[in-house]
Scaffold this motif. Sequence first.
Motif, PDB file in Angstrom:
ATOM      1  N   THR A 120       0.834  -1.208   0.000  1.00 35.81           N
ATOM      2  CA  THR A 120       0.000   0.000   0.000  1.00 35.81           C
ATOM      3  C   THR A 120       0.867   1.256   0.000  1.00 35.81           C
ATOM      4  O   THR A 120       0.492   2.263  -0.596  1.00 35.81           O
ATOM      5  CB  THR A 120      -0.983   0.012   1.178  1.00 35.81           C
ATOM      6  N   ALA A 121       2.030   1.210   0.619  1.00 38.80           N
ATOM      7  CA  ALA A 121       2.951   2.349   0.544  1.00 38.80           C
ATOM      8  C   ALA A 121       3.410   2.547  -0.900  1.00 38.80           C
ATOM      9  O   ALA A 121       3.508   3.688  -1.381  1.00 38.80           O
ATOM     10  CB  ALA A 121       4.151   2.135   1.461  1.00 38.80           C
ATOM     11  N   ALA A 122       3.644   1.451  -1.598  1.00 34.14           N
ATOM     12  CA  ALA A 122       4.046   1.537  -3.002  1.00 34.14           C
ATOM     13  C   ALA A 122       2.917   2.104  -3.857  1.00 34.14           C
ATOM     14  O   ALA A 122       3.168   2.855  -4.812  1.00 34.14           O
ATOM     15  CB  ALA A 122       4.454   0.156  -3.512  1.00 34.14           C
ATOM     16  N   HIS A 123       1.679   1.796  -3.509  1.00 36.73           N
ATOM     17  CA  HIS A 123       0.529   2.323  -4.254  1.00 36.73           C
ATOM     18  C   HIS A 123       0.560   3.852  -4.294  1.00 36.73           C
ATOM     19  O   HIS A 123       0.322   4.455  -5.335  1.00 36.73           O
ATOM     20  CB  HIS A 123      -0.785   1.838  -3.621  1.00 36.73           C
TER      21      HIS A 123
ATOM     22  N   VAL B 150      -9.609   4.990   9.514  1.00 40.75           N
ATOM     23  CA  VAL B 150      -9.654   4.864   8.054  1.00 40.75           C
ATOM     24  C   VAL B 150      -9.200   6.177   7.415  1.00 40.75           C
ATOM     25  O   VAL B 150      -9.706   7.247   7.738  1.00 40.75           O
ATOM     26  CB  VAL B 150     -11.076   4.479   7.580  1.00 40.75           C
ATOM     27  N   LEU B 151      -8.244   6.053   6.520  1.00 39.27           N
ATOM     28  CA  LEU B 151      -7.722   7.183   5.761  1.00 39.27           C
ATOM     29  C   LEU B 151      -8.517   7.296   4.467  1.00 39.27           C
ATOM     30  O   LEU B 151      -8.594   6.347   3.685  1.00 39.27           O
ATOM     31  CB  LEU B 151      -6.241   6.967   5.434  1.00 39.27           C
ATOM     32  N   LYS B 152      -9.134   8.472   4.252  1.00 37.62           N
ATOM     33  CA  LYS B 152      -9.905   8.721   3.029  1.00 37.62           C
ATOM     34  C   LYS B 152      -9.163   9.765   2.213  1.00 37.62           C
ATOM     35  O   LYS B 152      -8.766  10.803   2.745  1.00 37.62           O
ATOM     36  CB  LYS B 152     -11.310   9.218   3.367  1.00 37.62           C
ATOM     37  N   THR B 153      -9.007   9.471   0.915  1.00 36.62           N
ATOM     38  CA  THR B 153      -8.250  10.352   0.036  1.00 36.62           C
ATOM     39  C   THR B 153      -9.011  10.543  -1.269  1.00 36.62           C
ATOM     40  O   THR B 153      -9.601   9.601  -1.793  1.00 36.62           O
ATOM     41  CB  THR B 153      -6.863   9.752  -0.266  1.00 36.62           C
TER      42      THR B 153
ATOM     43  N   HIS C 125      -8.279  -3.638   9.246  1.00 35.27           N
ATOM     44  CA  HIS C 125      -8.598  -4.828   8.446  1.00 35.27           C
ATOM     45  C   HIS C 125      -7.606  -5.054   7.312  1.00 35.27           C
ATOM     46  O   HIS C 125      -7.749  -6.013   6.544  1.00 35.27           O
ATOM     47  CB  HIS C 125     -10.017  -4.706   7.883  1.00 35.27           C
ATOM     48  N   LYS C 126      -6.648  -4.157   7.184  1.00 35.06           N
ATOM     49  CA  LYS C 126      -5.606  -4.229   6.163  1.00 35.06           C
ATOM     50  C   LYS C 126      -6.201  -4.353   4.756  1.00 35.06           C
ATOM     51  O   LYS C 126      -5.945  -5.316   4.029  1.00 35.06           O
ATOM     52  CB  LYS C 126      -4.635  -5.359   6.459  1.00 35.06           C
ATOM     53  N   VAL C 127      -6.997  -3.324   4.406  1.00 39.03           N
ATOM     54  CA  VAL C 127      -7.613  -3.248   3.080  1.00 39.03           C
ATOM     55  C   VAL C 127      -7.481  -1.815   2.562  1.00 39.03           C
ATOM     56  O   VAL C 127      -7.784  -0.864   3.283  1.00 39.03           O
ATOM     57  CB  VAL C 127      -9.108  -3.642   3.130  1.00 39.03           C
ATOM     58  N   LEU C 128      -7.005  -1.693   1.346  1.00 35.41           N
ATOM     59  CA  LEU C 128      -7.020  -0.423   0.629  1.00 35.41           C
ATOM     60  C   LEU C 128      -7.955  -0.618  -0.553  1.00 35.41           C
ATOM     61  O   LEU C 128      -7.774  -1.540  -1.341  1.00 35.41           O
ATOM     62  CB  LEU C 128      -5.628  -0.036   0.135  1.00 35.41           C
ATOM     63  N   ARG C 129      -8.947   0.239  -0.645  1.00 29.83           N
ATOM     64  CA  ARG C 129      -9.903   0.181  -1.758  1.00 29.83           C
ATOM     65  C   ARG C 129      -9.909   1.535  -2.446  1.00 29.83           C
ATOM     66  O   ARG C 129     -10.074   2.568  -1.788  1.00 29.83           O
ATOM     67  CB  ARG C 129     -11.301  -0.147  -1.244  1.00 29.83           C
ATOM     68  N   ALA C 130      -9.729   1.542  -3.770  1.00 30.57           N
ATOM     69  CA  ALA C 130      -9.738   2.778  -4.556  1.00 30.57           C
ATOM     70  C   ALA C 130     -10.713   2.607  -5.716  1.00 30.57           C
ATOM     71  O   ALA C 130     -10.695   1.582  -6.397  1.00 30.57           O
ATOM     72  CB  ALA C 130      -8.342   3.093  -5.080  1.00 30.57           C
ATOM     73  N   VAL C 131     -11.555   3.606  -5.901  1.00 30.32           N
ATOM     74  CA  VAL C 131     -12.467   3.619  -7.050  1.00 30.32           C
ATOM     75  C   VAL C 131     -12.178   4.886  -7.842  1.00 30.32           C
ATOM     76  O   VAL C 131     -11.929   5.947  -7.269  1.00 30.32           O
ATOM     77  CB  VAL C 131     -13.954   3.543  -6.645  1.00 30.32           C
TER      78      VAL C 131
ATOM     79  N   ALA D 284     -17.305   5.962 -20.487  1.00 30.89           N
ATOM     80  CA  ALA D 284     -17.217   5.976 -19.026  1.00 30.89           C
ATOM     81  C   ALA D 284     -16.410   4.766 -18.575  1.00 30.89           C
ATOM     82  O   ALA D 284     -16.734   3.635 -18.925  1.00 30.89           O
ATOM     83  CB  ALA D 284     -18.607   5.947 -18.406  1.00 30.89           C
ATOM     84  N   VAL D 285     -15.342   5.039 -17.829  1.00 31.40           N
ATOM     85  CA  VAL D 285     -14.504   3.967 -17.294  1.00 31.40           C
ATOM     86  C   VAL D 285     -14.555   4.073 -15.774  1.00 31.40           C
ATOM     87  O   VAL D 285     -14.115   5.069 -15.198  1.00 31.40           O
ATOM     88  CB  VAL D 285     -13.047   4.074 -17.783  1.00 31.40           C
ATOM     89  N   ASN D 286     -15.133   3.059 -15.140  1.00 27.53           N
ATOM     90  CA  ASN D 286     -15.236   3.011 -13.686  1.00 27.53           C
ATOM     91  C   ASN D 286     -14.399   1.833 -13.202  1.00 27.53           C
ATOM     92  O   ASN D 286     -14.678   0.683 -13.545  1.00 27.53           O
ATOM     93  CB  ASN D 286     -16.697   2.860 -13.253  1.00 27.53           C
ATOM     94  N   GLU D 287     -13.369   2.163 -12.439  1.00 28.13           N
ATOM     95  CA  GLU D 287     -12.391   1.163 -12.013  1.00 28.13           C
ATOM     96  C   GLU D 287     -12.410   1.016 -10.497  1.00 28.13           C
ATOM     97  O   GLU D 287     -12.641   1.980  -9.775  1.00 28.13           O
ATOM     98  CB  GLU D 287     -10.995   1.600 -12.463  1.00 28.13           C
ATOM     99  N   GLU D 288     -12.137  -0.195 -10.036  1.00 22.88           N
ATOM    100  CA  GLU D 288     -12.002  -0.450  -8.601  1.00 22.88           C
ATOM    101  C   GLU D 288     -10.763  -1.308  -8.372  1.00 22.88           C
ATOM    102  O   GLU D 288     -10.545  -2.306  -9.054  1.00 22.88           O
ATOM    103  CB  GLU D 288     -13.229  -1.169  -8.049  1.00 22.88           C
ATOM    104  N   LEU D 289      -9.934  -0.855  -7.421  1.00 21.75           N
ATOM    105  CA  LEU D 289      -8.736  -1.599  -7.007  1.00 21.75           C
ATOM    106  C   LEU D 289      -8.881  -1.970  -5.549  1.00 21.75           C
ATOM    107  O   LEU D 289      -9.350  -1.158  -4.754  1.00 21.75           O
ATOM    108  CB  LEU D 289      -7.476  -0.737  -7.139  1.00 21.75           C
ATOM    109  N   THR D 290      -8.453  -3.166  -5.187  1.00 21.85           N
ATOM    110  CA  THR D 290      -8.457  -3.577  -3.788  1.00 21.85           C
ATOM    111  C   THR D 290      -7.137  -4.280  -3.480  1.00 21.85           C
ATOM    112  O   THR D 290      -6.742  -5.215  -4.186  1.00 21.85           O
ATOM    113  CB  THR D 290      -9.621  -4.535  -3.474  1.00 21.85           C
ATOM    114  N   TYR D 291      -6.475  -3.796  -2.444  1.00 25.03           N
ATOM    115  CA  TYR D 291      -5.280  -4.454  -1.909  1.00 25.03           C
ATOM    116  C   TYR D 291      -5.671  -4.956  -0.525  1.00 25.03           C
ATOM    117  O   TYR D 291      -6.091  -4.165   0.320  1.00 25.03           O
ATOM    118  CB  TYR D 291      -4.125  -3.472  -1.745  1.00 25.03           C
ATOM    119  N   SER D 292      -5.517  -6.254  -0.277  1.00 24.85           N
ATOM    120  CA  SER D 292      -5.867  -6.777   1.043  1.00 24.85           C
ATOM    121  C   SER D 292      -4.818  -7.790   1.497  1.00 24.85           C
ATOM    122  O   SER D 292      -4.242  -8.521   0.684  1.00 24.85           O
ATOM    123  CB  SER D 292      -7.256  -7.417   1.028  1.00 24.85           C
ATOM    124  N   ALA D 293      -4.591  -7.796   2.797  1.00 29.45           N
ATOM    125  CA  ALA D 293      -3.625  -8.745   3.362  1.00 29.45           C
ATOM    126  C   ALA D 293      -4.158 -10.159   3.170  1.00 29.45           C
ATOM    127  O   ALA D 293      -5.347 -10.418   3.355  1.00 29.45           O
ATOM    128  CB  ALA D 293      -3.408  -8.460   4.840  1.00 29.45           C
TER     129      ALA D 293
END
Length: 186
Positions: free
Chosen positions: A18-21, A49-52, A88-94, A105-114
């Motif tokens: 997630t730091a690399a993300h 929870v960090l929201k960006t 919960h060790k989850v990063l979710r980006a939309v 329209a391009v709607n993308e979702e990324l999830t990084y989880s332990a």
Amino acid sequence: MKLFQAVHEYAQNWATVTAAHWQKYPNDKTPHVIHVETLNRSVDPDTGVLKTERLILCRQPCPAIIARFLGSDDVSYVLEYSEVDPQHKVLRAVSTNLTYHNVVAVNEELTYSADTSQPHLQRTQFKQSAQITAFSMISRISGYVEEFCVKRFHENAQIGKRALEQVLEKLDQAKVAATSTTHLPM
């Protein structure tokens, strides 16, 4: 609409991945990403929870026919919302494209989880999905055009009906006239 999905397992722990993300751009492997601007960032004091919210500027050429139709250059903007849940060790980006969203329209979702199935390995699961919808603008226009054509067709059908009735009246009058002239007394 088309769908894209990918999964990958990183051999590094979740904190490292997630730091690399956050440091992924700029990068010589992704020259299409020109700039990333953080618009808003906050931490929920109760959950941690960090929201960006980030604005990503990209240079991606589009097909020539679309560029001619839209008069576009190859610079586009993408808006990304993300949440990092450290408990919960989850990063979710939309993310979604802002530029020409009504065309593609391009709607993308990324999830990084332990990876909790084998915690001793310290691996991170990555899932990516995208929903791509092209020419949504044209479908709205086509709906409008279809409605317009149906209305016009209805109006023309009424006019055509009245025109046919007029011709029938003339034929009836001609028939009556012909009948009355053939039965004239001598």
